[in-house]
Every structure is written in C-alpha cells, then in structure tokens.
Write a protein that holds these residues in place. Structure first.
Motif, PDB file in Angstrom:
ATOM      1  N   ARG A   7       0.949  -1.267   0.100  1.00 42.46           N
ATOM      2  CA  ARG A   7      -0.010   0.018   0.102  1.00 42.46           C
ATOM      3  C   ARG A   7       0.837   1.146   0.021  1.00 42.46           C
ATOM      4  O   ARG A   7       1.899   1.250   0.614  1.00 42.46           O
ATOM      5  CB  ARG A   7      -1.006   0.147   1.167  1.00 42.46           C
ATOM      6  CG  ARG A   7      -1.944  -1.168   1.145  1.00 42.46           C
ATOM      7  CD  ARG A   7      -2.641  -1.426   2.610  1.00 42.46           C
ATOM      8  NE  ARG A   7      -3.527  -0.095   2.560  1.00 42.46           N
ATOM      9  CZ  ARG A   7      -4.824  -0.022   1.869  1.00 42.46           C
ATOM     10  NH1 ARG A   7      -5.171  -1.084   1.259  1.00 42.46           N
ATOM     11  NH2 ARG A   7      -5.822   1.011   2.005  1.00 42.46           N
ATOM     12  N   PRO A   8       0.345   2.254  -0.542  1.00 45.89           N
ATOM     13  CA  PRO A   8       1.056   3.291  -0.591  1.00 45.89           C
ATOM     14  C   PRO A   8       1.638   4.161   0.767  1.00 45.89           C
ATOM     15  O   PRO A   8       0.872   4.092   1.564  1.00 45.89           O
ATOM     16  CB  PRO A   8       0.342   4.362  -1.345  1.00 45.89           C
ATOM     17  CG  PRO A   8      -1.008   4.232  -1.401  1.00 45.89           C
ATOM     18  CD  PRO A   8      -0.999   2.510  -1.150  1.00 45.89           C
ATOM     19  N   GLY A   9       2.842   4.649   0.808  1.00 49.37           N
ATOM     20  CA  GLY A   9       3.261   5.488   1.718  1.00 49.37           C
ATOM     21  C   GLY A   9       3.716   4.629   3.035  1.00 49.37           C
ATOM     22  O   GLY A   9       3.963   5.275   4.078  1.00 49.37           O
ATOM     23  N   ALA A  10       3.992   3.524   2.750  1.00 45.06           N
ATOM     24  CA  ALA A  10       4.211   2.634   3.854  1.00 45.06           C
ATOM     25  C   ALA A  10       5.831   2.864   4.418  1.00 45.06           C
ATOM     26  O   ALA A  10       6.067   2.602   5.740  1.00 45.06           O
ATOM     27  CB  ALA A  10       4.446   0.992   3.597  1.00 45.06           C
ATOM     28  N   ASN A  11       6.500   3.680   3.803  1.00 42.04           N
ATOM     29  CA  ASN A  11       7.794   4.168   4.239  1.00 42.04           C
ATOM     30  C   ASN A  11       7.698   5.518   5.092  1.00 42.04           C
ATOM     31  O   ASN A  11       8.494   5.933   5.784  1.00 42.04           O
ATOM     32  CB  ASN A  11       8.717   4.215   3.218  1.00 42.04           C
ATOM     33  CG  ASN A  11       9.442   2.874   2.798  1.00 42.04           C
ATOM     34  OD1 ASN A  11       9.175   1.797   3.682  1.00 42.04           O
ATOM     35  ND2 ASN A  11       9.751   2.875   1.685  1.00 42.04           N
ATOM     36  N   PHE A  82       5.054   8.628  -6.793  1.00 43.38           N
ATOM     37  CA  PHE A  82       6.313   8.426  -6.232  1.00 43.38           C
ATOM     38  C   PHE A  82       6.810   8.139  -4.939  1.00 43.38           C
ATOM     39  O   PHE A  82       5.932   8.736  -4.078  1.00 43.38           O
ATOM     40  CB  PHE A  82       7.239   9.495  -7.100  1.00 43.38           C
ATOM     41  CG  PHE A  82       7.146   9.651  -8.332  1.00 43.38           C
ATOM     42  CD1 PHE A  82       7.831   8.699  -9.379  1.00 43.38           C
ATOM     43  CD2 PHE A  82       6.361  10.831  -9.174  1.00 43.38           C
ATOM     44  CE1 PHE A  82       7.642   8.955 -10.815  1.00 43.38           C
ATOM     45  CE2 PHE A  82       6.394  10.777 -10.533  1.00 43.38           C
ATOM     46  CZ  PHE A  82       7.073   9.686 -11.263  1.00 43.38           C
ATOM     47  N   GLU A  83       7.680   7.500  -4.567  1.00 44.09           N
ATOM     48  CA  GLU A  83       8.050   7.204  -3.138  1.00 44.09           C
ATOM     49  C   GLU A  83       8.954   8.452  -2.777  1.00 44.09           C
ATOM     50  O   GLU A  83       9.934   8.775  -3.245  1.00 44.09           O
ATOM     51  CB  GLU A  83       8.675   5.921  -3.091  1.00 44.09           C
ATOM     52  CG  GLU A  83       8.718   5.364  -1.468  1.00 44.09           C
ATOM     53  CD  GLU A  83       7.327   5.087  -0.939  1.00 44.09           C
ATOM     54  OE1 GLU A  83       6.722   5.704  -0.146  1.00 44.09           O
ATOM     55  OE2 GLU A  83       6.927   4.122  -1.473  1.00 44.09           O
ATOM     56  N   GLY A  84       8.638   9.517  -1.939  1.00 40.05           N
ATOM     57  CA  GLY A  84       9.230  10.602  -1.459  1.00 40.05           C
ATOM     58  C   GLY A  84       9.788  11.394  -2.513  1.00 40.05           C
ATOM     59  O   GLY A  84       8.884  11.784  -3.468  1.00 40.05           O
ATOM     60  N   LYS A  89      11.021   5.827 -10.390  1.00 45.90           N
ATOM     61  CA  LYS A  89      10.442   4.760 -10.309  1.00 45.90           C
ATOM     62  C   LYS A  89       9.151   4.824  -9.776  1.00 45.90           C
ATOM     63  O   LYS A  89       8.763   5.257  -8.680  1.00 45.90           O
ATOM     64  CB  LYS A  89      11.134   3.545  -9.504  1.00 45.90           C
ATOM     65  CG  LYS A  89      10.544   2.120  -9.429  1.00 45.90           C
ATOM     66  CD  LYS A  89      11.086   1.395  -8.708  1.00 45.90           C
ATOM     67  CE  LYS A  89      10.507  -0.062  -8.558  1.00 45.90           C
ATOM     68  NZ  LYS A  89      11.220  -1.009  -7.646  1.00 45.90           N
ATOM     69  N   PRO A  90       8.019   5.010 -10.770  1.00 43.24           N
ATOM     70  CA  PRO A  90       6.563   5.118 -10.436  1.00 43.24           C
ATOM     71  C   PRO A  90       6.296   3.798  -9.343  1.00 43.24           C
ATOM     72  O   PRO A  90       6.890   2.750  -9.611  1.00 43.24           O
ATOM     73  CB  PRO A  90       5.797   5.174 -11.621  1.00 43.24           C
ATOM     74  CG  PRO A  90       6.934   5.393 -12.808  1.00 43.24           C
ATOM     75  CD  PRO A  90       8.138   4.712 -12.158  1.00 43.24           C
ATOM     76  N   VAL A  91       5.341   4.109  -8.522  1.00 45.55           N
ATOM     77  CA  VAL A  91       4.671   3.040  -7.634  1.00 45.55           C
ATOM     78  C   VAL A  91       3.195   3.106  -7.254  1.00 45.55           C
ATOM     79  O   VAL A  91       2.768   4.181  -7.879  1.00 45.55           O
ATOM     80  CB  VAL A  91       5.618   3.078  -6.070  1.00 45.55           C
ATOM     81  CG1 VAL A  91       6.923   2.972  -6.292  1.00 45.55           C
ATOM     82  CG2 VAL A  91       5.066   4.263  -5.532  1.00 45.55           C
ATOM     83  N   PRO A  92       2.767   1.865  -7.255  1.00 45.63           N
ATOM     84  CA  PRO A  92       1.310   1.969  -7.010  1.00 45.63           C
ATOM     85  C   PRO A  92       0.690   2.996  -6.237  1.00 45.63           C
ATOM     86  O   PRO A  92       1.346   3.291  -4.997  1.00 45.63           O
ATOM     87  CB  PRO A  92       0.993   0.541  -6.823  1.00 45.63           C
ATOM     88  CG  PRO A  92       2.220  -0.255  -7.114  1.00 45.63           C
ATOM     89  CD  PRO A  92       3.362   0.601  -6.879  1.00 45.63           C
ATOM     90  N   LEU A 518       9.953  16.356   5.436  1.00 41.64           N
ATOM     91  CA  LEU A 518       9.772  16.954   4.327  1.00 41.64           C
ATOM     92  C   LEU A 518      10.854  16.611   3.135  1.00 41.64           C
ATOM     93  O   LEU A 518      12.233  16.615   3.639  1.00 41.64           O
ATOM     94  CB  LEU A 518      10.117  18.641   4.486  1.00 41.64           C
ATOM     95  CG  LEU A 518       9.613  19.485   3.283  1.00 41.64           C
ATOM     96  CD1 LEU A 518       9.023  20.911   3.783  1.00 41.64           C
ATOM     97  CD2 LEU A 518      10.799  19.731   2.521  1.00 41.64           C
ATOM     98  N   GLU A 519      10.263  16.412   1.854  1.00 40.82           N
ATOM     99  CA  GLU A 519      11.258  16.127   0.760  1.00 40.82           C
ATOM    100  C   GLU A 519      10.717  16.972  -0.340  1.00 40.82           C
ATOM    101  O   GLU A 519       9.461  16.986  -0.712  1.00 40.82           O
ATOM    102  CB  GLU A 519      11.111  14.624   0.244  1.00 40.82           C
ATOM    103  CG  GLU A 519      11.428  13.750   1.520  1.00 40.82           C
ATOM    104  CD  GLU A 519      13.104  13.533   1.411  1.00 40.82           C
ATOM    105  OE1 GLU A 519      13.828  14.013   0.614  1.00 40.82           O
ATOM    106  OE2 GLU A 519      13.677  12.915   2.360  1.00 40.82           O
ATOM    107  N   TYR A 520      11.714  17.641  -0.907  1.00 40.17           N
ATOM    108  CA  TYR A 520      11.419  18.505  -2.118  1.00 40.17           C
ATOM    109  C   TYR A 520      11.156  17.351  -3.381  1.00 40.17           C
ATOM    110  O   TYR A 520      11.662  16.577  -3.317  1.00 40.17           O
ATOM    111  CB  TYR A 520      12.480  19.352  -2.775  1.00 40.17           C
ATOM    112  CG  TYR A 520      12.302  19.656  -3.948  1.00 40.17           C
ATOM    113  CD1 TYR A 520      11.557  20.735  -4.457  1.00 40.17           C
ATOM    114  CD2 TYR A 520      13.187  19.249  -5.006  1.00 40.17           C
ATOM    115  CE1 TYR A 520      11.461  20.948  -5.800  1.00 40.17           C
ATOM    116  CE2 TYR A 520      13.239  19.787  -6.373  1.00 40.17           C
ATOM    117  CZ  TYR A 520      12.329  20.606  -6.766  1.00 40.17           C
ATOM    118  OH  TYR A 520      12.107  21.143  -7.959  1.00 40.17           O
ATOM    119  N   HIS A 521       9.851  17.760  -4.029  1.00 42.36           N
ATOM    120  CA  HIS A 521       9.580  16.944  -4.841  1.00 42.36           C
ATOM    121  C   HIS A 521       9.536  17.831  -6.518  1.00 42.36           C
ATOM    122  O   HIS A 521       8.906  18.941  -6.494  1.00 42.36           O
ATOM    123  CB  HIS A 521       8.218  16.573  -4.800  1.00 42.36           C
ATOM    124  CG  HIS A 521       7.899  15.161  -5.919  1.00 42.36           C
ATOM    125  ND1 HIS A 521       7.469  15.339  -7.320  1.00 42.36           N
ATOM    126  CD2 HIS A 521       8.028  13.804  -5.477  1.00 42.36           C
ATOM    127  CE1 HIS A 521       7.233  13.896  -7.675  1.00 42.36           C
ATOM    128  NE2 HIS A 521       7.613  13.073  -6.730  1.00 42.36           N
TER     129      HIS A 521
END
Length: 534
Positions: A7-11, A82-84, A89-92, A518-521
């Motif tokens: 599931r998204p956001g697990a990290n 995207f993760e962070g 790498k696109p993710v579900p 916080l991560e810049y995207h």
C-alpha cells in the motif's frame, strides 16, 4: 515492465505532535488554530505553509500551476505515485499494480480494493475512466499529458491505457496531480462532463471530490487555501496535521514569518535569504529540477554568427560554470545535460562541460568570425528559485568577453521575451526548462524540429544522427535501456547542438524544527500529507 507493491506510503514516518504555546499563538495569528478540547484532549494540529502563489484553480483537470499541484496532491489520489522524492520509479497508489506491454503501447492497471472518496463511496473503474477522459477531452492546460491515449475499463477492477506508439513515459505521467481521480457521480451532479462543455470548476474550487488525505475547507486564489484532514481517508496512515493553511506571501515576508513562528514552512526563499536564517529552523537545500541553459540560434537568417556549430562550441567552452555555481549558491549543481539530475537518463556530474578559454578561442577562430558582437535576450524580471536572470547574464557576458565574444545584453519583460523566444527570433537566449513530467522523453523537445529546438532555429534534418537517436530513445522500453538511450542523446546534443546547459539552481525550503519528513519533489514541490512533527 510489471510492478506490484505494498500500500502507498508505507515508508512514511508519522510522529506524534505536541504543539508548543508559541506554535499555538502563531497558528491563531496566521489563520490556523490550535485548541484543546474539554477533558485535556490533544490539541488540534495546524501547519502553516507560506509560498508565492501560482494558482488558478483546484479542479484537477484544469490545474498545472505549482501551488495548484501542491493542493491537488493533498486532495486527490492518482493511479500511480512516487515514493518520497524519487522520481525514477513510479509506484502503485489507487492502482495496486501496473504492467506495460512489451511494445510499450498498452498500460494495464489493476485497481486497489477498499479505496474510498471523502464521502465514503468506493473508487471505481468508472470513476477512473471518467476522470482521465475528462482531463484529455476538456482541453484544459494538462490535457496534453494524455494526448493520443485511449482509456478503457476492461473489467470492474482493470483499466487499460492504449497509445498508438510506444509510450514508456506514461507510468511517469500518471502520478501528476492533474490526473487525480474524481468521484464521478458527485462531479457530474455539479456540471462535470468529459468534454469542453464541463461546468464543474466552480464546485471543485469549493469542495473536494477526491480520495486524498485532505479536503478543501476554503479556497482563494489570491490569499490562502485551507485544507482539513479527510476524516474518511482510506489509507493506512492518516495525516499528522488536522489542518493545513497555505498562504500567498512574498519571499521577504516568508522569511520574517517563519523566523517569528507565524508559519512552519517557507517554500520560496532565495539562496541569499536562507543564508541569513538562524534560530531553531531547518534549511533544506536541494538542486531543483529547473535547468538553466543558453542557446545559439542556428538559423542563418537570424544570425550568420551564432548559426555556426563552432560558435556554440566556443560558448560552451567559454562559460565559467564554477563561477555560475558560486553565484547561484549552495545546493545548486552544474547541469551536465538538459535532463536534470533526479530524472532517469541524467548524465553523471563528471560529464559536465569544463571551462577551456584557449579551446574556446580556437573554436571561435574555426567558426570564421573574429571579434563578433551578439545579442543575448532573456526575461528581465524573472527569477528561478530566487536566482536572477540579470545576474547570470552579466556573468556570462564577462566570461565570453575573455574568449573574444562581445555580448550585448537585451533584457525584456517576460511577455516580450517569450514572443521572441517562442518564434525563434533570439540570436542568443538565456532560459530555463522545468519538467512537464519527470520522464526523459520530455527533453526530446530540445532536438531539431521539436519545440525547443525550433526556438533555437534548429530545424528537422539539421542533425539526422541525433534525430535518429531521439527516435530510438522514445521507443526504448525498460529503465536500464532507456537510461542509456537518453544518455546517448544528451552526449550527442552536447557535442553538436546549439544548447549549453548551465546549472540547476537550488530549491530552498525552510521549516520549523518541529516539522519532519519534508522532501522536495520536482512535480508537486512538497507532499503535505507526508509531513510529520516532533
């Protein structure tokens, strides 16, 4: 390419938050709130973000401005994400898995079960088909993202996106918040249609019809937007902040506000401004996805001087890249190619051009002109990540003077400069390119006969070897093969093209010490739902 994931956001790390009295006062003074209910319940958690608004709408099918994408990311889920800050790498997300056909023309997505909109109704394949078709056919700003893509429901949990040609960029495009999935039933009740007759924008500017972690409480394109946590959010991790206030504030005031605790995030401070930041604040300096570049027009009708390939070589070797980085400030990096460092296919730092004054003089001599005078055009009042085009132009002027090229600076208001640039009339130009989506195919625009190539007077057929390499890259499938194909395109572009990649200026974000994660995207700047607190 098949991808299946958790599931998204697990990290994401979401920590409990305890608001200090100072933060409570700041929130009250800035449009947010921090209150404690009877019986000593935990205080409501409010985050105040200051930014310079570039905002027109909250309708995901119409928005493409930076502030709108921040809001869209918070209020609408997309099929992929995207993760962070990793855009390689696109993710579900709403889709639990996706697979690209071997020929790259068909993308199949399996919908996640259990995802719900803010009203509690389930996200369905019909919602997906309606939402994506609406973006494509409504002909709003982001419509180009799905040009030529057919959207179909294969069954109740399967969506197929079909392109006539190989489209390996599609998984990298789908995370864009403009492609957020609408509750089609609610949207249709308020005038939404999948064509240019759509009338739902007014409603979508006042309410949310998405499945994201936040909903819209209030929306004003000139002052502030207030988001509140979605009480029915389906995801496994609820947002830390109950309310997020996004305010339209000029950079100088952003610095004052965060220094005195009136805000917890400032998004638009320049390198000079963050240098003076002190106290209990955090400064995140990251190379932005914006690439500043020079070009020498290749159309002899515009300039007999700059149209020589050797002139472009002289400019490339004559620029003092280290000096430009010093001007841009900490966090900035040299751009070794037109693809920025965080995107698949970027060249390694060591591939960047090096200053060679004697080599530049030799190339200029080989061009057949001596002591040329050329005009450099650029937008006079525009800054990118706090960096002034005027300062860059002056530094480049001095660099090229040492080579034997006299540069006449010709700044103009943005609208005037844009007209000349888009019409291919600038002898030399200083501009920047930010990604429409984080995929290397977006940078094929720099090739002959393409959008940016034509702005530099570089017509189809001008470099057939490079054009063939571009066609090959566009059809290549698989991350490793694509990475190499786009590296080859940029290496050839750096050797024979009219473009001189300069720098990626720093994206400076200042936060209160209490803000974490916080991560810049490069697409949505910051994901407010990922932000934690301590």
């Amino acid at each position: 390419m098949a991808v299946r994931s958790r599931r998204p956001g697990a990290n994401a790390v979401l920590l409990p938050v305890l608001l200090t009295g100072a933060l409570a006062l700041a929130a009250c003074s800035s449009g947010g709130s921090s209150t404690t209910s009877q019986g000593g319940a935990a205080a409501a958690k409010t985050l105040v973000i200051d930014t310079s608004f570039d905002l027109k709408t909250a309708d995901p099918g119409r928005t493409y401005e930076p502030t709108g994408l921040i809001i869209g990311k918070a209020t609408y889920d997309t099929l992929l994400t995207f993760e962070g800050s990793d855009v390689t790498k696109p993710v579900p997300a709403l889709a639990e898995s996706f697979e690209l056909s071997e020929d790259g023309t068909e993308l199949t997505l399996k919908l996640r079960q259990g995802a719900t909109f803010a009203d509690g109704s389930p996200v369905t394949a019909d919602d997906v088909v309606f939402s994506l078709t609406r973006v494509r056919d409504m002909k709003g700003t982001p419509s180009f993202l799905l040009d030529g893509v057919e959207v179909a429901k294969t069954d109740e949990t399967t969506i197929t996106l079909t392109s006539k040609k190989a489209n390996p960029a599609l998984p990298y495009i789908l995370p864009n918040p403009a492609l957020g999935i609408l509750n089609s039933k609610v949207a249709k009740e308020h005038g939404a249609t999948a064509d240019a007759n759509d009338k739902a924008e007014q409603y979508l500017n006042s309410a949310s019809a998405g499945s994201g972690p936040y909903t819209i409480e209030s929306f004003n394109v000139s002052s502030q937007v207030v988001l509140k946590a979605n009480a029915k959010y389906w995801g496994p991790e609820k947002p830390v902040y109950d309310k997020v206030v996004i305010r339209n504030v000029e950079a100088a005031t952003q610095k004052l506000n965060i220094a005195r605790g009136d805000s917890q995030v400032a998004l638009n401070l320049s390198g000079d401004q963050v240098t003076g930041v002190s106290g209990n604040l955090q400064v995140k300096k990251t190379a932005s996805a914006n690439v500043l570049f020079l070009f020498a027009n290749q159309d002899p009708a515009v300039s007999k001087v700059t149209s020589s390939p050797k002139f472009a070589e002289a400019v490339r070797k004559g620029v003092d890249y280290a000096g430009l980085l010093e001007l841009a400030g900490e966090g900035s990096v040299q751009a070794p190619g037109v693809i920025p460092s965080m995107i698949l296919g970027a060249l390694p730092p060591e591939a960047g051009a090096k200053r060679d004054v004697e080599g530049a003089k030799a190339a200029l001599k080989e061009s057949g002109v001596s002591d040329p005078t050329v005009k450099l055009e650029y937008p006079s009042e525009l800054t990118v990540n706090g960096l002034s085009f005027q300062s860059l132009a002056e530094r480049i002027q001095a660099n090229l003077k040492e080579v034997g090229i006299t540069v006449e600076l010709a700044p103009a208001p943005v609208t005037t400069a844009l007209d000349n640039y888009r019409n291919g009339k600038e002898e030399m130009g200083l501009w920047y390119w930010g990604p429409d989506y984080p995929d290397p195919s977006d940078y094929l625009a720099f090739l002959p006969g393409k959008l940016v190539g034509l702005r530099a007077g570089w017509k189809t057929g001008a470099d057939k070897e490079l054009e063939a390499a571009g066609d090959k890259a566009a059809a290549t499938i698989g991350d490793d093969a694509r990475k190499q194909a786009y590296a080859d395109v940029q290496t050839k572009l750096n050797t024979s093209g009219p473009f001189v990649p300069l720098i990626q200026p720093s994206q400076n974000i200042v936060t209160a010490a209490s803000v974490t994660n916080l991560e810049y995207h490069p697409v949505w700047t910051v994901d407010v739902a990922d932000l934690g607190a301590k």
